[in-house]
Design a protein around this motif. Structure first.
Motif, short mmCIF file in Angstrom:
data_model
loop_
_atom_site.label_atom_id
_atom_site.label_comp_id
_atom_site.label_asym_id
_atom_site.label_seq_id
_atom_site.Cartn_x
_atom_site.Cartn_y
_atom_site.Cartn_z
N LEU A 11 -68.86 -39.44 -19.75
CA LEU A 11 -70.23 -39.73 -20.16
C LEU A 11 -71.11 -38.50 -20.33
CD1 LEU A 11 -70.67 -42.85 -17.86
CD2 LEU A 11 -70.00 -42.80 -20.26
N GLY A 51 -70.11 -40.96 -23.38
CA GLY A 51 -71.55 -40.76 -23.37
C GLY A 51 -71.87 -39.52 -24.19
N GLY A 80 -75.17 -50.20 -26.01
CA GLY A 80 -74.10 -49.33 -26.45
C GLY A 80 -73.75 -49.58 -27.90
N LEU A 89 -72.21 -44.63 -25.42
CA LEU A 89 -73.48 -44.78 -24.72
C LEU A 89 -74.44 -43.72 -25.23
CD1 LEU A 89 -72.73 -45.59 -20.97
CD2 LEU A 89 -72.98 -47.13 -22.91
N PHE A 110 -79.81 -42.19 -20.13
CA PHE A 110 -79.08 -43.08 -21.05
C PHE A 110 -79.96 -44.26 -21.40
CE2 PHE A 110 -75.70 -40.86 -18.78
CZ PHE A 110 -74.89 -40.47 -19.83
N SER A 236 -69.86 -51.27 -21.88
CA SER A 236 -71.19 -51.42 -22.45
C SER A 236 -72.21 -50.81 -21.50
CB SER A 236 -71.53 -52.90 -22.70
OG SER A 236 -71.79 -53.57 -21.47
N PHE A 237 -73.43 -50.67 -21.97
CA PHE A 237 -74.49 -50.10 -21.14
C PHE A 237 -74.75 -50.95 -19.91
CE2 PHE A 237 -78.89 -49.84 -19.77
CZ PHE A 237 -79.10 -48.48 -19.66
#
Length: 394
Positions: A11, A51, A80, A89, A110, A236-237
């Motif tokens: 990420l 990310g 996302g 992300l 994020f 996913s986020f």
């Protein structure tokens, strides 16, 4: 019952250039484009979620919007951007300058959607000199930045917190994150390449946070040199957020990172002669100009008792690029035969490896997997390295 699976996530990946060739992260390779990151992460590295932390840049946002319009990707309802084989992300890295800071601090933020990132980008543009570049200085109270991230339903994570330059404990504070941040508005802590769970947990105030381990990739090959396995319904986020909160079965299952000895800043180094030193003065140069290593900085900050903290396992990893005598052509052969780096590092047997590479290289890959390689520590901006003499069994 919801079925949960383990997904591999890195990420903290930079963009070197936009699709039009404009610089984003100046120190990153020009080959680090959005297209290249997506393709390399899936086909070569075997990553499920990336990310990209330069998504505040307007040209990057426009590229993502066009990919969605063209059907190359789509936004997930729970946050996302979904590409074939990998979820992106939307992140940004900021260099915070707060009057409470002893020095600049890098942080990650994020956002769940492109719309939220666009809003954050506009807010940032009034507070930084050049919003088209990565990791730009932002002159704002750190707690105000935290509150803005929370207002936009984002995640706030101090980055590579122990590195000597531009990090929370490296330069940002004297002894506690509370000197700068609201501890309730921190969602996780990114450890960085020269530390691991055992080192970080010597600081009691960090016990409240989950740890994440990311590559901070400035080139394609460095993607997934550190990563985490996350148990989620899908990448996913919101699923990632639940995992950080350890809710509804979602969790970080394990962290994979460099043995801290391989990191660039593990030991304290004389800034003049680059020799490792144990005190405040170099015995060779009689200078006090040093680059303090992560190991020594953590000893200064140490505050925790012997209480054991329940954490996911932290697994030391040696990326293939660190294996002695494993050059580009040999790595190409391995990838052609076995697919992704994750397969080579974690699952291909010794018997299979020796059909493609020499016995010493195969032994080194297996020894890296088992954690038995001998390593010379890095410091002062120079990576540690595998000690070849102790690598092969007699």
């Amino acid at each position: 019952m919801i079925e949960l699976r383990d997904y591999l996530a890195d990420l903290h990946i930079h963009i070197g250039r936009t699709r039009l060739g404009a610089a984003v992260k100046i120190t990153a390779a020009p080959s680090l484009t959005m297209n290249a990151i997506i393709q390399f992460a899936t086909a070569t590295k075997g990553v499920d979620m990336v990310g990209v932390i330069d998504c505040h840049v307007k040209e990057v946002i426009r590229e993502l919007e066009e990919k969605i319009e063209n059907g190359e990707a789509f936004q997930l309802e729970d946050g996302g951007v979904q590409f074939p084989g990998v979820t992106l992300l939307l992140g940004t890295e900021l260099e915070l300058y707060d009057e409470s800071c002893k020095g600049p601090i890098h942080v990650l933020a994020f956002m769940p959607t492109i719309e939220k990132m666009k809003e954050f980008s506009e807010w940032l543009a009034d507070r930084m000199t050049n919003a088209s570049l990565s990791s730009q200085r932002i002159y704002e109270n750190a707690k105000i930045v935290q509150l803005k991230v929370r207002e936009l339903h984002g995640l706030f994570i101090p980055a590579h917190v122990f590195t000597p330059f531009k990090s929370l404990y490296g330069k940002g504070v004297t002894s506690s994150l509370t000197e700068v941040f609201d501890p309730k508005l921190i969602d996780a802590i990114e450890l960085g390449l020269s530390s691991d769970t055992n080192l970080a947990d010597q600081i009691e105030e960090l016990h409240a946070y989950p740890y994440i381990t990311n590559s901070d990739a400035h080139s394609l090959e460095k993607i997934a040199r550190e990563y985490q396995i996350i148990k989620m319904k899908h990448p996913s986020f919101q699923e990632f957020k639940l995992a950080l909160q350890n809710k509804e079965g979602r969790q970080i299952s394990s962290n994979f990172g460099l043995n801290p000895l391989l990191g660039k800043y593990y030991r304290t180094i004389c800034a003049k002669c680059s020799g490792q030193i144990e005190d405040k003065e170099c015995p060779n140069c009689q200078t006090q100009k040093i680059v303090k290593g992560v190991f020594d900085r953590i000893l200064e900050l140490r505050s925790a008792n012997e209480k054991e903290i329940e954490r996911p396992p932290y697994i030391h990893q040696v990326p293939l690029q660190f294996i002695p005598k494993l050059g580009k052509q040999t790595l190409k052969k391995l990838r052609q035969q076995f697919g992704t780096d994750m397969s080579i590092i974690h699952s291909v047997s010794r018997e299979e490896l020796v059909r493609v590479v020499s016995e010493p290289i195969a032994q080194s890959i297996i020894a890296a997997r088992e954690g038995t390689l001998s390593i010379d520590a890095g410091g002062g901006g120079v990576y540690g390295k595998v000690a070849q003499k102790k690598m092969i069994k007699e």
